[in-house]
Scaffold this active site. Sequence first.
Site, PDB file in Angstrom:
ATOM      1  N   LYS A  82      -1.874  -2.570   7.889  1.00 44.59           N
ATOM      2  CA  LYS A  82      -1.044  -2.221   6.496  1.00 44.59           C
ATOM      3  C   LYS A  82      -0.246  -1.020   6.513  1.00 44.59           C
ATOM      4  CE  LYS A  82      -4.327  -2.624   3.726  1.00 44.59           C
ATOM      5  NZ  LYS A  82      -4.983  -1.867   3.252  1.00 44.59           N
TER       6      LYS A  82
ATOM      7  N   ARG B 203     -14.020   8.342   8.911  1.00 45.92           N
ATOM      8  CA  ARG B 203     -14.158   8.226   7.340  1.00 45.92           C
ATOM      9  C   ARG B 203     -15.577   7.713   6.991  1.00 45.92           C
ATOM     10  NH1 ARG B 203      -8.673   5.233   5.132  1.00 45.92           N
ATOM     11  NH2 ARG B 203     -10.536   4.214   3.986  1.00 45.92           N
TER      12      ARG B 203
ATOM     13  N   ARG C  28      -5.870  -5.218  -5.710  1.00 44.93           N
ATOM     14  CA  ARG C  28      -6.942  -5.933  -4.939  1.00 44.93           C
ATOM     15  C   ARG C  28      -7.985  -6.734  -5.435  1.00 44.93           C
ATOM     16  NH1 ARG C  28      -7.134  -0.888  -1.201  1.00 44.93           N
ATOM     17  NH2 ARG C  28      -8.700  -1.118   0.636  1.00 44.93           N
TER      18      ARG C  28
ATOM     19  N   ARG D 148     -11.556   3.806  14.288  1.00 43.43           N
ATOM     20  CA  ARG D 148     -10.596   4.608  13.658  1.00 43.43           C
ATOM     21  C   ARG D 148     -11.005   6.081  13.774  1.00 43.43           C
ATOM     22  NH1 ARG D 148      -7.841   2.508   8.177  1.00 43.43           N
ATOM     23  NH2 ARG D 148      -9.840   2.696   7.441  1.00 43.43           N
TER      24      ARG D 148
ATOM     25  N   ARG E 229     -17.190  -3.582   2.606  1.00 40.42           N
ATOM     26  CA  ARG E 229     -15.606  -3.532   2.230  1.00 40.42           C
ATOM     27  C   ARG E 229     -15.108  -4.935   2.564  1.00 40.42           C
ATOM     28  NH1 ARG E 229     -13.357   1.253   5.274  1.00 40.42           N
ATOM     29  NH2 ARG E 229     -11.456   0.979   4.269  1.00 40.42           N
TER      30      ARG E 229
HETATM   31  P1  AMP Z   1      -8.148   2.094   1.733  1.00 35.12           P
HETATM   32  O1  AMP Z   1      -7.530   3.130   2.212  1.00 35.12           O
HETATM   33  O2  AMP Z   1      -7.005   1.077   1.227  1.00 35.12           O
HETATM   34  O3  AMP Z   1      -8.949   1.339   2.875  1.00 35.12           O
HETATM   35  O4  AMP Z   1      -8.846   2.411   0.555  1.00 35.12           O
HETATM   36  C1  AMP Z   1     -10.169   3.342   0.596  1.00 35.12           C
HETATM   37  C2  AMP Z   1     -10.912   2.978  -0.497  1.00 35.12           C
HETATM   38  O5  AMP Z   1     -10.408   3.326  -1.714  1.00 35.12           O
HETATM   39  C3  AMP Z   1     -11.514   1.522  -0.954  1.00 35.12           C
HETATM   40  O6  AMP Z   1     -12.651   1.287  -0.082  1.00 35.12           O
HETATM   41  C4  AMP Z   1     -11.891   1.369  -2.295  1.00 35.12           C
HETATM   42  O7  AMP Z   1     -12.915   2.209  -2.412  1.00 35.12           O
HETATM   43  C5  AMP Z   1     -10.851   2.414  -2.981  1.00 35.12           C
HETATM   44  N1  AMP Z   1      -9.408   1.696  -3.240  1.00 35.12           N
HETATM   45  C6  AMP Z   1      -8.169   1.632  -2.704  1.00 35.12           C
HETATM   46  N2  AMP Z   1      -7.422   0.923  -3.392  1.00 35.12           N
HETATM   47  C7  AMP Z   1      -7.943   0.266  -4.385  1.00 35.12           C
HETATM   48  C8  AMP Z   1      -7.897  -0.713  -5.533  1.00 35.12           C
HETATM   49  N3  AMP Z   1      -6.856  -1.185  -5.572  1.00 35.12           N
HETATM   50  N4  AMP Z   1      -8.724  -1.077  -6.428  1.00 35.12           N
HETATM   51  C9  AMP Z   1     -10.081  -0.450  -6.190  1.00 35.12           C
HETATM   52  N5  AMP Z   1     -10.427   0.375  -5.101  1.00 35.12           N
HETATM   53  C10 AMP Z   1      -9.514   0.663  -4.393  1.00 35.12           C
END
Ligand code: AMP
Length: 215
Positions: free
Chosen positions: A13, A160, A88, A127, A171
């Site tokens: 993405k 990470r 999400r 990653r 996740r």
């Molecule tokens: P990402 O970098 O998109 O994988 O996001 C990392 C983390 O941020 C996720 O695993 C969630 O803990 C939090 N997060 C990101 N976007 C959202 C969202 N729209 N709603 C809730 N938590 C989020």
Amino acid sequence: MNIILLGPQGSGKGTQAEMLVKKYGMNYVEMGNILRSIAASDNQYAGVVKKTIDKGDMVEDEYVRLIAWDHINKQDKEKGFLFDGYPRSLPQYEHLQDMLRKFGKKIDRLIYLNISQEESVRRLSARRICKKCGEIYNLITNPPVTAGECDKCKGELIQREDDQPEAIRHRLQLFSERTEPILERARQENILMEINGERPIEQIYEEIVSRIWTR
Ligand code: AMP
């Protein structure tokens, strides 16, 4: 044009978002990054946000709604938005529709980058991220020139916390429970564009661009 880019963790993405934002010049809202910078700040919610992210949990919908509002409100709405990793959950999707409606706008497209669960685990385990500048690498598809070192700033490359196997599984489970229902809704609203994400970056990008103005 207001676009949501969704996909399981590791679907690419972020890469596609960067390319699309460059081409169309819209505002970019990357929720994961916004939340990570809150976690690293002295904001009163930093501690709880960091814990939630590290465990691979989702930050509460109500808090995400406030953050999203804050970001959307500050931008030039006429440029449109590309939302990455947000919404999400179905409540977040409905909040976003309400917000955009207030500005006389709507969600025009939901692009879903589809990859299998196995592929997602494989990509996330490989990653690495630069501790200093945040540049992202993948040991399989996009390794750094020197192992363990960022090409751009020579910073240390780390994994990470939420890319550890247990957090990844959690996740992915949340993705299927909380995020996938959005796809069904978008399908009913006739804005869903599903893309096979298990192909080279350029091919995916070309398909998105060629289909973006059509249904
Ligand atoms: P990402 O970098 O998109 O994988 O996001 C990392 C983390 O941020 C996720 O695993 C969630 O803990 C939090 N997060 C990101 N976007 C959202 C969202 N729209 N709603 C809730 N938590 C989020």
